[in-house]
Design a protein around this motif. Structure first.
Motif, PDB file in Angstrom:
ATOM      1  N   ALA A  98      88.725 -77.518   8.863  1.00  0.00           N
ATOM      2  CA  ALA A  98      89.451 -76.515   9.645  1.00  0.00           C
ATOM      3  C   ALA A  98      88.596 -76.003  10.794  1.00  0.00           C
ATOM      4  O   ALA A  98      89.075 -75.884  11.938  1.00  0.00           O
ATOM      5  N   ALA A  99      87.334 -75.702  10.524  1.00  0.00           N
ATOM      6  CA  ALA A  99      86.444 -75.210  11.574  1.00  0.00           C
ATOM      7  C   ALA A  99      86.277 -76.239  12.681  1.00  0.00           C
ATOM      8  O   ALA A  99      86.279 -75.905  13.879  1.00  0.00           O
ATOM      9  N   GLU A 100      86.159 -77.490  12.295  1.00  0.00           N
ATOM     10  CA  GLU A 100      85.995 -78.559  13.286  1.00  0.00           C
ATOM     11  C   GLU A 100      87.213 -78.637  14.205  1.00  0.00           C
ATOM     12  O   GLU A 100      87.072 -78.781  15.422  1.00  0.00           O
ATOM     13  N   GLN A 101      88.411 -78.508  13.630  1.00  0.00           N
ATOM     14  CA  GLN A 101      89.613 -78.568  14.452  1.00  0.00           C
ATOM     15  C   GLN A 101      89.743 -77.347  15.357  1.00  0.00           C
ATOM     16  O   GLN A 101      90.197 -77.454  16.500  1.00  0.00           O
ATOM     17  N   VAL A 102      89.364 -76.172  14.852  1.00  0.00           N
ATOM     18  CA  VAL A 102      89.420 -74.958  15.669  1.00  0.00           C
ATOM     19  C   VAL A 102      88.497 -75.080  16.874  1.00  0.00           C
ATOM     20  O   VAL A 102      88.799 -74.590  17.967  1.00  0.00           O
ATOM     21  N   LEU A 103      87.367 -75.747  16.693  1.00  0.00           N
ATOM     22  CA  LEU A 103      86.384 -75.894  17.763  1.00  0.00           C
ATOM     23  C   LEU A 103      86.685 -77.069  18.691  1.00  0.00           C
ATOM     24  O   LEU A 103      86.016 -77.238  19.709  1.00  0.00           O
ATOM     25  N   SER A 104      87.697 -77.875  18.367  1.00  0.00           N
ATOM     26  CA  SER A 104      87.923 -79.114  19.109  1.00  0.00           C
ATOM     27  C   SER A 104      88.520 -78.899  20.490  1.00  0.00           C
ATOM     28  O   SER A 104      88.462 -79.792  21.330  1.00  0.00           O
ATOM     29  N   GLN A 105      89.116 -77.729  20.739  1.00  0.00           N
ATOM     30  CA  GLN A 105      89.721 -77.447  22.034  1.00  0.00           C
ATOM     31  C   GLN A 105      89.272 -76.090  22.539  1.00  0.00           C
ATOM     32  O   GLN A 105      89.055 -75.165  21.760  1.00  0.00           O
ATOM     33  N   ALA A 106      89.127 -75.999  23.837  1.00  0.00           N
ATOM     34  CA  ALA A 106      88.738 -74.723  24.440  1.00  0.00           C
ATOM     35  C   ALA A 106      89.965 -73.818  24.577  1.00  0.00           C
ATOM     36  O   ALA A 106      91.064 -74.283  24.855  1.00  0.00           O
ATOM     37  N   TYR A 107      89.778 -72.534  24.360  1.00  0.00           N
ATOM     38  CA  TYR A 107      90.843 -71.549  24.543  1.00  0.00           C
ATOM     39  C   TYR A 107      90.198 -70.193  24.757  1.00  0.00           C
ATOM     40  O   TYR A 107      89.019 -69.968  24.440  1.00  0.00           O
ATOM     41  N   ALA A 108      90.966 -69.281  25.321  1.00  0.00           N
ATOM     42  CA  ALA A 108      90.443 -67.966  25.670  1.00  0.00           C
ATOM     43  C   ALA A 108      90.190 -67.140  24.410  1.00  0.00           C
ATOM     44  O   ALA A 108      91.007 -67.134  23.486  1.00  0.00           O
ATOM     45  N   ASN A 109      89.073 -66.444  24.393  1.00  0.00           N
ATOM     46  CA  ASN A 109      88.751 -65.544  23.287  1.00  0.00           C
ATOM     47  C   ASN A 109      87.667 -64.590  23.772  1.00  0.00           C
ATOM     48  O   ASN A 109      86.756 -65.008  24.499  1.00  0.00           O
ATOM     49  N   PRO A 110      87.723 -63.317  23.409  1.00  0.00           N
ATOM     50  CA  PRO A 110      86.739 -62.380  23.949  1.00  0.00           C
ATOM     51  C   PRO A 110      85.309 -62.638  23.486  1.00  0.00           C
ATOM     52  O   PRO A 110      84.358 -62.311  24.196  1.00  0.00           O
ATOM     53  N   ARG A 111      85.147 -63.217  22.311  1.00  0.00           N
ATOM     54  CA  ARG A 111      83.824 -63.538  21.791  1.00  0.00           C
ATOM     55  C   ARG A 111      83.676 -65.049  21.712  1.00  0.00           C
ATOM     56  O   ARG A 111      84.619 -65.746  21.322  1.00  0.00           O
ATOM     57  N   PRO A 112      82.531 -65.604  22.094  1.00  0.00           N
ATOM     58  CA  PRO A 112      82.354 -67.056  22.003  1.00  0.00           C
ATOM     59  C   PRO A 112      82.652 -67.566  20.596  1.00  0.00           C
ATOM     60  O   PRO A 112      82.284 -66.938  19.600  1.00  0.00           O
TER      61      PRO A 112
END
Length: 356
Positions: A322-336
Motif C-alpha cells: 500500500a505504501a509503495e502504491q501511495v508513493l508511486s504518483q505525485a500529488y499535492a499535500n501540505p507535508r512531504p
C-alpha cells in the motif's frame, strides 16, 4: 505560507433541490427542466426499491432501471451500464443511492456525455464533485472532468431514514474527511474554509443524535446538509494524502469505502497537522475539541465505528505494498510524503492506536 486572500474559486454549475420527499416529487421536474425524455435510473442492489419508486415518479420518461452499481465502480460494471444506456437510447441518467450509484452514473456520463441527475441516499458527497473513479485489475483510477458533474442534485432527507446506524456513522465521517482535506488543499480559499468548518460542525453534531435516534428526520436533514457542504469542498479542491490512501486501500485491497475513510482520517490529519496548523485548528473548532485528530478518533469510537484497518480485513503484509502504491504518483499535500512517514501512518491505522 499562502496568503489567505490570494485564491481562485470555481462555483460548480448545478442546481440543488433540498427538502423531505423531494426524491419522489422533484426528480421528474428536474428531468423535464433538462429536456430529458428517456432516462435510465441507476442504483445498487440494496437501493433498488427506492430507485424503482423514483422511476415510477418519472412516468413515461423512465427508459429503465439498472440496479447493478458496485463499490469502487469496476470497469466491467461501467461497460455494461454504458452499453445498456446506448441500447435503450437513453438521453440522461438518474443515479439513486450512495457513492457507488453516483459513481456509475459518472462513468456513463464520462463515456457518453449524457447529463446526470443525482439523488443521494448517503453522505458520500460524490454528487458535488467532477471527480470520477474506475477500478480495473486491482487499481483504482480517478480523474476530474466537468462532464461527470451532475446537472441537478435532489437531496431528500427521507431517503436516509433507513440508513443503518453503522453506515450512517461511517458515511458521515467519510463526508467529514472531504472537508478536512479541503482545508489544507493548495487551492483552498476563504469560502472553502467557511463551508468546510460548517460542514464538519453540522455532521459532527448530527451523528451522535442519529446513533441514538436513527429516525430523526431533523437530524437526518442536518447530516445531509453537512454532507452537501463537505462534498462541495471536495469538488472545488485538490485531493491529497488522505484520499490517495483510501483510493489505494479500496481499489487494490477491496476495503469498504466509507469505513476506510473513517479509519484513515485521524491518522492522515495527524500526519499533516504540523504543516497545516490552521486547518487542524478549524477542525478542532468545529468539533469543540482541543486536538482534532484525537477528537475524530474518539468520535468514531463513541459511535461504534471501526478504528483499525485490521478490522476491515487488511493484512499486515499489505502495508508495504500500500505504501509503495501511495508513493508511486505525485500529488499535492501540505507535508512531504515519504516512505517512512506513510508506513508509520499505515501501521498506526492498521493497529488502531490513538493518533499522535
Amino acid at each position: 505560507m499562502k496568503d489567505f486572500l490570494d485564491f481562485a474559486y470555481d462555483a460548480q454549475p448545478m442546481r440543488v433541490v433540498f427538502r423531505p420527499g423531494a426524491a419522489r416529487t422533484a426528480t421528474a421536474g428536474e428531468a423535464e427542466r433538462l429536456g430529458l425524455r428517456r432516462v435510465l435510473v441507476l442504483s445498487g442492489a440494496r437501493g433498488a426499491d427506492t430507485a424503482r419508486a423514483v422511476a415510477d415518479s418519472l412516468g413515461d420518461a423512465c427508459a429503465g432501471v439498472h440496479a447493478e452499481a458496485k463499490m469502487h465502480v469496476p470497469v466491467e460494471v461501467a461497460d455494461r451500464a454504458v452499453e445498456l444506456a446506448r441500447s435503450l437510447g437513453a438521453d440522461g441518467c438518474v443515479a439513486v443511492g450512495g457513492g457507488s450509484s453516483i459513481g456509475l452514473g459518472k462513468a456513463i456520463a464520462l463515456r457518453t456525455g449524457l447529463p446526470l441527475i443525482a439523488v443521494p441516499s448517503t453522505y458520500s458527497g460524490s454528487e458535488m464533485t467532477p471527480v470520477w473513479g474506475l477500478t480495473e485489475r486491482g487499481a483504482k483510477r480517478t480523474g476530474r472532468d466537468p462532464a461527470v458533474l451532475p446537472r441537478s442534485v435532489v437531496y431528500d432527507p427521507e431517503l436516509t431514514l433507513g440508513l443503518p446506524v453503522p453506515l450512517t456513522v461511517t458515511s458521515g465521517i467519510n463526508a467529514t474527511a472531504h472537508a478536512v482535506e479541503a482545508l489544507y488543499a493548495p487551492d483552498s480559499s476563504p469560502l472553502i474554509a467557511l463551508m468546510a468548518e460548517e460542514g464538519v460542525r453540522a455532521m459532527a453534531g448530527a451523528l451522535p443524535e442519529l446513533a441514538a435516534e436513527p429516525r430523526s428526520l431533523e437530524a437526518r436533514g442536518r447530516a445531509l446538509y453537512g454532507a452537501w457542504l463537505c462534498g462541495s469542498c471536495l469538488g472545488a479542491t485538490t485531493m491529497g494524502l488522505h484520499h490517495k490512501l483510501c483510493h489505494v486501500l479500496g481499489g487494490t485491497f477491496g476495503l469498504p469505502h466509507a469505513e476506510t475513510h473513517t479509519v484513515v482520517l485521524p491518522y492522515a490529519l495527524a500526519y499533516n497537522a504540523p504543516a497545516a496548523p490552521e486547518a487542524a485548528a478549524a477542525v478542532a473548532r468545529a468539533l469543540d475539541a482541543s486536538v482534532a485528530p484525537t477528537a475524530l478518533w474518539e468520535l468514531a469510537g463513541r459511535l461504534g465505528a471501526p478504528r483499525s484497518l485490521a478490522e476491515l480485513g487488511l493484512k499486515e503484509s499489505d502495508l508495504a505494498t500500500a505504501a509503495e502504491q501511495v508513493l508511486s504518483q505525485a500529488y499535492a499535500n501540505p507535508r512531504p510524503v515519504t516512505e517512512d512517514g506513510v508506513l508509520a501512518l499505515l501501521r498506526a491505522a492498521y493497529e488502531g492506536t490513538a493518533p499522535v
